[in-house]
Every structure is written in structure tokens, then in C-alpha cells.
Write a protein that holds these residues in place. Structure first.
Motif, mmCIF file in Angstrom:
data_model
loop_
_atom_site.group_PDB
_atom_site.id
_atom_site.type_symbol
_atom_site.label_atom_id
_atom_site.label_comp_id
_atom_site.label_asym_id
_atom_site.label_seq_id
_atom_site.Cartn_x
_atom_site.Cartn_y
_atom_site.Cartn_z
ATOM 1 N N ASP A 20 -25.535 43.509 107.541
ATOM 2 C CA ASP A 20 -25.514 42.049 107.616
ATOM 3 C C ASP A 20 -25.720 41.429 106.234
ATOM 4 N N GLU A 21 -26.529 42.044 105.398
ATOM 5 C CA GLU A 21 -26.711 41.549 104.028
ATOM 6 C C GLU A 21 -25.397 41.629 103.252
ATOM 7 N N ILE A 22 -24.628 42.678 103.479
ATOM 8 C CA ILE A 22 -23.310 42.812 102.843
ATOM 9 C C ILE A 22 -22.393 41.687 103.338
ATOM 10 N N ARG A 23 -22.394 41.448 104.647
ATOM 11 C CA ARG A 23 -21.569 40.368 105.213
ATOM 12 C C ARG A 23 -21.973 39.018 104.634
ATOM 13 N N LYS A 24 -23.294 38.771 104.539
ATOM 14 C CA LYS A 24 -23.786 37.489 104.017
ATOM 15 C C LYS A 24 -23.413 37.294 102.553
ATOM 16 N N ALA A 25 -23.509 38.356 101.757
ATOM 17 C CA ALA A 25 -23.141 38.257 100.345
ATOM 18 C C ALA A 25 -21.658 37.910 100.195
ATOM 19 N N CYS A 26 -20.813 38.555 100.979
ATOM 20 C CA CYS A 26 -19.378 38.248 100.965
ATOM 21 C C CYS A 26 -19.142 36.820 101.419
ATOM 22 N N SER A 27 -19.822 36.436 102.478
ATOM 23 C CA SER A 27 -19.683 35.085 103.026
ATOM 24 C C SER A 27 -20.059 34.016 102.001
ATOM 25 N N GLU A 28 -21.181 34.214 101.352
ATOM 26 C CA GLU A 28 -21.638 33.232 100.368
ATOM 27 C C GLU A 28 -20.717 33.175 99.157
ATOM 28 N N LYS A 29 -20.290 34.325 98.684
ATOM 29 C CA LYS A 29 -19.433 34.369 97.497
ATOM 30 C C LYS A 29 -18.083 33.705 97.745
ATOM 31 N N ASN A 84 -3.629 41.858 109.315
ATOM 32 C CA ASN A 84 -4.507 40.893 109.985
ATOM 33 C C ASN A 84 -5.565 40.292 109.063
ATOM 34 N N GLU A 85 -5.568 40.718 107.822
ATOM 35 C CA GLU A 85 -6.519 40.226 106.824
ATOM 36 C C GLU A 85 -7.972 40.382 107.293
ATOM 37 N N VAL A 86 -8.343 41.634 107.519
ATOM 38 C CA VAL A 86 -9.697 41.989 107.930
ATOM 39 C C VAL A 86 -10.220 43.028 106.948
ATOM 40 N N VAL A 87 -11.398 42.790 106.388
ATOM 41 C CA VAL A 87 -12.052 43.752 105.505
ATOM 42 C C VAL A 87 -13.227 44.334 106.276
ATOM 43 N N PRO A 121 -12.244 52.589 114.841
ATOM 44 C CA PRO A 121 -13.617 52.090 114.729
ATOM 45 C C PRO A 121 -13.915 51.553 113.330
ATOM 46 N N HIS A 122 -14.587 50.419 113.292
ATOM 47 C CA HIS A 122 -14.918 49.773 112.022
ATOM 48 C C HIS A 122 -15.993 48.719 112.254
ATOM 49 N N ILE A 123 -16.615 48.283 111.164
ATOM 50 C CA ILE A 123 -17.573 47.187 111.205
ATOM 51 C C ILE A 123 -17.050 46.105 110.266
ATOM 52 N N THR A 124 -16.705 44.966 110.825
ATOM 53 C CA THR A 124 -16.064 43.891 110.071
ATOM 54 C C THR A 124 -17.027 43.233 109.083
ATOM 55 N N ILE A 125 -16.513 43.016 107.883
ATOM 56 C CA ILE A 125 -17.241 42.318 106.821
ATOM 57 C C ILE A 125 -16.674 40.906 106.644
ATOM 58 N N ALA A 126 -15.350 40.779 106.757
ATOM 59 C CA ALA A 126 -14.701 39.473 106.574
ATOM 60 C C ALA A 126 -13.414 39.442 107.393
ATOM 61 N N TYR A 127 -13.179 38.288 108.069
ATOM 62 C CA TYR A 127 -11.955 38.107 108.849
ATOM 63 C C TYR A 127 -11.793 36.649 109.267
ATOM 64 N N ARG A 128 -10.647 36.349 109.834
ATOM 65 C CA ARG A 128 -10.300 35.062 110.444
ATOM 66 C C ARG A 128 -10.231 33.860 109.514
ATOM 67 N N ASP A 129 -11.263 33.543 108.755
ATOM 68 C CA ASP A 129 -11.216 32.334 107.921
ATOM 69 C C ASP A 129 -10.988 32.658 106.448
ATOM 70 N N LEU A 130 -10.251 33.736 106.162
ATOM 71 C CA LEU A 130 -10.077 34.183 104.785
ATOM 72 C C LEU A 130 -9.103 33.346 103.962
ATOM 73 N N LYS A 131 -8.103 32.794 104.580
ATOM 74 C CA LYS A 131 -7.087 32.016 103.854
ATOM 75 C C LYS A 131 -6.536 32.827 102.691
ATOM 76 N N TYR A 138 -10.466 42.078 99.324
ATOM 77 C CA TYR A 138 -10.095 43.475 99.522
ATOM 78 C C TYR A 138 -10.147 44.241 98.206
ATOM 79 N N THR A 139 -9.667 43.636 97.126
ATOM 80 C CA THR A 139 -9.722 44.286 95.823
ATOM 81 C C THR A 139 -11.169 44.582 95.433
ATOM 82 N N GLU A 140 -12.061 43.648 95.703
ATOM 83 C CA GLU A 140 -13.475 43.852 95.367
ATOM 84 C C GLU A 140 -14.090 44.996 96.175
ATOM 85 N N TYR A 141 -13.810 45.054 97.465
ATOM 86 C CA TYR A 141 -14.495 46.022 98.329
ATOM 87 C C TYR A 141 -13.831 47.385 98.408
#
Length: 184
Positions: A20-29, A84-87, A121-131, A138-141
Motif C-alpha cells: 500500500d505504501e508503494i501504491r500511495k507513493a505512485c498515487s501521490e507522485k 489496459n494501462e495497468v501497472v 495473478p497480480h497486485i495492482t499499483i496503478a490503473y483506470r485514471d492514468l490518462k 511503467y518506465t519507472e516501475y
């Protein structure tokens, strides 16, 4: 009324918090927030727009899927569904998670409405509102590393109440009970 349901594997709290900390860092950035809505999870099945009257049957039917043997789920590095633009963090596919997925699909029959025969199987970090940020995220991760593993001795049924996901029930493994595993 109709609701969405999620049948998922939830990692243990410490690992969920780390992810979740990884998701939050991506979200904030990147100023993206939709991936933060559900709990950290590996989706087994997503059931969309099921009538409330189906819920008791769903809860009872999933009891038959408890016949799996506990297993270790490994997580390794990042990847993406480019179309689908999902990281996401990759969950390594194994016989046990595949069998659990197929058993649940078989038990739920038409209610599953799942066109996939294979689980990814996967755990989503970023999706849907990526624009336009998807290529940059994706390049970063894609070159970052991540490794973890955790025991899977249950799966969880969650229900969306139009605001958040709520746990309805955990289904703890009972190896050898009820129906036999599917042959892969």
C-alpha cells in the motif's frame, strides 16, 4: 439492488501495508488515486452487478472451494498490461492458485461470467485514471525490483457498498474436504 463482489487473496497485514505504501507513493507522485480504493489483493474473480438475492447463495457456494491445500504465493518485480494501462506487482503463477481459480469458476458456473480460462495473478499499483502517465509510470516501475512471498491459507469474499470494499467472509482452506481439485 445490485452489487459488485470480489473473490480475492489478501496478503498478510504487514505485506499489504508495504505494498500500500508503494501504491500511495505512485498515487501521490502521479496524482492518480483509483488503485487506492480496493484493498491490496490478488483477484481470483470479480463479479459485477449481482442482485442482492444472489448473495446468500454466493456465500454458501464458495464453501465448496475451501478444499484447497495452503500454498506459498511469490511476488516478483513489476509489469503491466499495456493495452489496459495497468501497472502491477507480478504474482508468480503456480499450480495451486490456478487450481483455486478454476475450482471457484466451476463452483459458481454462469454467475462467474469470467471469459478467461487462465488466471493472471497480480497486485495492482496503478490503473483506470492514468490518462497520459502510463508510459512514464511503467518506465519507472518496470526496472524496479520487488520480492516477497506469503502463505495462502484462505481466500476472501468482499462486497462493494458503493463507497468501499467490505469483507463479507474469509474461506479458510480445508484440504481434502468436499469436491476434489480440478486436473490441470
Amino acid at each position: 439492488m445490485k452489487h459488485n463482489y470480489l473473490i480475492a487473496i489478501l496478503p498478510p497485514p504487514e505485506l499489504s501495508q508495504q505494498i500500500d505504501e508503494i501504491r500511495k507513493a505512485c498515487s501521490e507522485k502521479y496524482k492518480i488515486y483509483k488503485a487506492l480504493r480496493p484493498p491490496v489483493h490478488i483477484t481470483l474473480l470479480f463479479l459485477k452487478n449481482l442482485d442482492d438475492t444472489f448473495e446468500p447463495q454466493l456465500i454458501n457456494s464458495l464453501e465448496a472451494a475451501r478444499n484447497f491445500s495452503p500454498f506459498t504465493q511469490e511476488l516478483e518485480n513489476y509489469d503491466a498490461f499495456v493495452r489496459n494501462e495497468v501497472v502491477f506487482i507480478k504474482a508468480i503463477i503456480n499450480k495451486e492458485i490456478t487450481t483455486l481459480y478454476r475450482n471457484i469458476k466451476k463452483i459458481l458456473g454462469d454467475a462467474a461470467k469470467e471469459p478467461r480460462s487462465q488466471i493472471t495473478p497480480h497486485i495492482t499499483i496503478a490503473y483506470r485514471d492514468l490518462k497520459d502517465q502510463f508510459p512514464q509510470i511503467y518506465t519507472e516501475y518496470k526496472n524496479k525490483s520487488f520480492e516477497a512471498s506469503f502463505p495462502v491459507d484462505h481466500f476472501t469474499l468482499l462486497k462493494h457498498d458503493r463507497i468501499r470494499w467490505n469483507i463479507l467472509r474469509d474461506y479458510v482452506a480445508k484440504p481434502g474436504d468436499q469436491q476434489s481439485e480440478l486436473n490441470i
